[in-house]
Write a protein that holds these residues in place. Sequence first.
Motif, short mmCIF file in Angstrom:
data_model
loop_
_atom_site.label_atom_id
_atom_site.label_comp_id
_atom_site.label_asym_id
_atom_site.label_seq_id
_atom_site.Cartn_x
_atom_site.Cartn_y
_atom_site.Cartn_z
N SER A 135 -13.05 -1.27 -3.21
CA SER A 135 -13.91 -2.44 -3.05
C SER A 135 -13.11 -3.54 -2.36
O SER A 135 -11.93 -3.37 -2.05
N ASN A 136 -13.73 -4.67 -2.16
CA ASN A 136 -13.05 -5.79 -1.52
C ASN A 136 -12.31 -6.69 -2.53
O ASN A 136 -11.72 -7.69 -2.13
N PHE A 137 -12.38 -6.32 -3.81
CA PHE A 137 -11.66 -7.11 -4.81
C PHE A 137 -10.26 -6.54 -4.95
O PHE A 137 -10.08 -5.40 -5.38
N ARG A 138 -9.26 -7.35 -4.57
CA ARG A 138 -7.87 -6.89 -4.56
C ARG A 138 -6.98 -7.84 -5.35
O ARG A 138 -7.16 -9.05 -5.33
N ILE A 139 -6.00 -7.23 -6.02
CA ILE A 139 -5.00 -7.96 -6.82
C ILE A 139 -3.63 -7.58 -6.31
O ILE A 139 -3.40 -6.44 -5.91
N VAL A 140 -2.70 -8.54 -6.30
CA VAL A 140 -1.33 -8.25 -5.91
C VAL A 140 -0.39 -8.68 -7.03
O VAL A 140 -0.61 -9.71 -7.68
N VAL A 141 0.64 -7.86 -7.29
CA VAL A 141 1.56 -8.09 -8.39
C VAL A 141 2.99 -8.18 -7.85
O VAL A 141 3.39 -7.38 -7.00
N GLY A 142 3.76 -9.16 -8.35
CA GLY A 142 5.15 -9.29 -7.93
C GLY A 142 6.03 -9.83 -9.04
O GLY A 142 5.55 -10.42 -10.01
N HIS A 143 7.34 -9.63 -8.89
CA HIS A 143 8.33 -10.06 -9.88
C HIS A 143 9.53 -10.64 -9.15
O HIS A 143 10.00 -10.07 -8.16
N ASP A 144 9.98 -11.82 -9.61
CA ASP A 144 11.16 -12.45 -9.02
C ASP A 144 10.90 -12.80 -7.56
O ASP A 144 10.01 -13.58 -7.28
N GLN A 145 11.64 -12.20 -6.61
CA GLN A 145 11.43 -12.52 -5.20
C GLN A 145 10.04 -12.10 -4.72
O GLN A 145 9.40 -12.82 -3.93
N SER A 146 9.58 -10.94 -5.17
CA SER A 146 8.26 -10.49 -4.71
C SER A 146 7.14 -11.34 -5.31
O SER A 146 6.06 -11.45 -4.73
N ALA A 147 7.40 -11.97 -6.47
CA ALA A 147 6.41 -12.87 -7.07
C ALA A 147 6.28 -14.14 -6.24
O ALA A 147 5.24 -14.79 -6.25
N ASN A 148 7.34 -14.52 -5.55
CA ASN A 148 7.25 -15.62 -4.60
C ASN A 148 6.50 -15.18 -3.36
O ASN A 148 5.66 -15.90 -2.82
N PHE A 149 6.80 -13.97 -2.89
CA PHE A 149 6.24 -13.48 -1.63
C PHE A 149 4.73 -13.36 -1.67
O PHE A 149 4.05 -13.60 -0.67
N ILE A 150 4.16 -12.98 -2.83
CA ILE A 150 2.71 -12.78 -2.89
C ILE A 150 1.95 -14.06 -2.58
O ILE A 150 0.80 -14.02 -2.15
#
Length: 381
Positions: A135-150
């Motif tokens: 579907s068009n509902f999307r979630i992104v998950v990150g931690h530390d550096q990747s949590a900034n990147f999202i």
Amino acid sequence: MNKIILFILCGLFIKTATAQVIYEKIESSKIGESREIKIQLPRNYDPEGDVLYPLVVVLDGDYLFEPTIGNTDYHSYWGDMPKSIVVGVNQVKTRDSDLSYSDETNFPSDEGGSQFFEFIGMELIPYINENYLTSNFRIVVGHDQSANFINYWLFKDKPLFRGYIAFSPDLSPEMANRLKERLTTTTEDTFYYLATADNDVKSLRDSILAFNTILSSVENSKLHYRFDDFTDADHYSLVGLGIPKAINEIFTLFKPISRKEYKEKMLTFEGSPYDYLIKKYDDIEFFYGFEKKVVENDLKAVLAASKKKNDDESLKNLSKLARKVYPESMISAYYAGQYYDFVGNTKKALQSYQSGLLLEASEFISKDVLLDKIYDIQDQD
């Protein structure tokens, strides 16, 4: 101790979900090499079906993927979130380059960050959309550096994601203020989850607490924000604590009607209990972009509220809905019988209950339940 518990939980999640995990490599022209991804499909996934599933993209997939799929599988099993497709992006060898940002602009750098940013939006997601039922509902998950990147996807005119889960982000300069400005003006419902812990890395914790103060000041009904500051947890174990919290926050509206919702919202709703149910499911479709099938738990809630309010019209509409959604189930016969029984038409109530005896049983409605209703009516004669 928290790390040990997290690893044990991860092991349990892997055991229950491994059979459904697909390992693939995507050749990327944006980053100039192939990239390993892991894909978790929902239970009973039918590639020829017409059901579309939300997409959860997990950065730092080398270690974040497994706890994420364990939680999504568990919560979807109990109906607290929709069944979802989860994709983990492995970054163990390329993390610093993938997540780099420019010292001048504080946005993804030309030395890897920009390429990785484009890989996700222009190659990974189109590939998943083409090959799986998303579907068009999307979630992104990150931690530390990747949590900034999202956070960088929020600055697009049309952000790729609706939900953002940031665990202990290592924030780039000016990110907090820039994000406040962006979220103040967003016109699309956006879910943002942020977490730290009392034993988090001190420098990160201090900036995250300040970040929370800034985001908490955003006045925009389209922003659905949740912050958690866990006790007895550190930079790593907070992830295991935060994933279920984030899922609960993002899918609060999707969850079946609880006792609390029944008492505080349904019973106090200005319209009928049936109207409340229809509004809830309309809101689900509006918020998440996909239609949810009415679950039996929610039918039960409307039945109880309608009887409590002596609302026969609501019961009549409920019986029609049950017949429409569950035509081959005992549910349809049971709710028709409940309506006729309530308005005093015992003949039709008896016929309704009897008609359901050869239909399929449900979670709450069995042959014994229908027989009890039939005997109750016959005893009254």
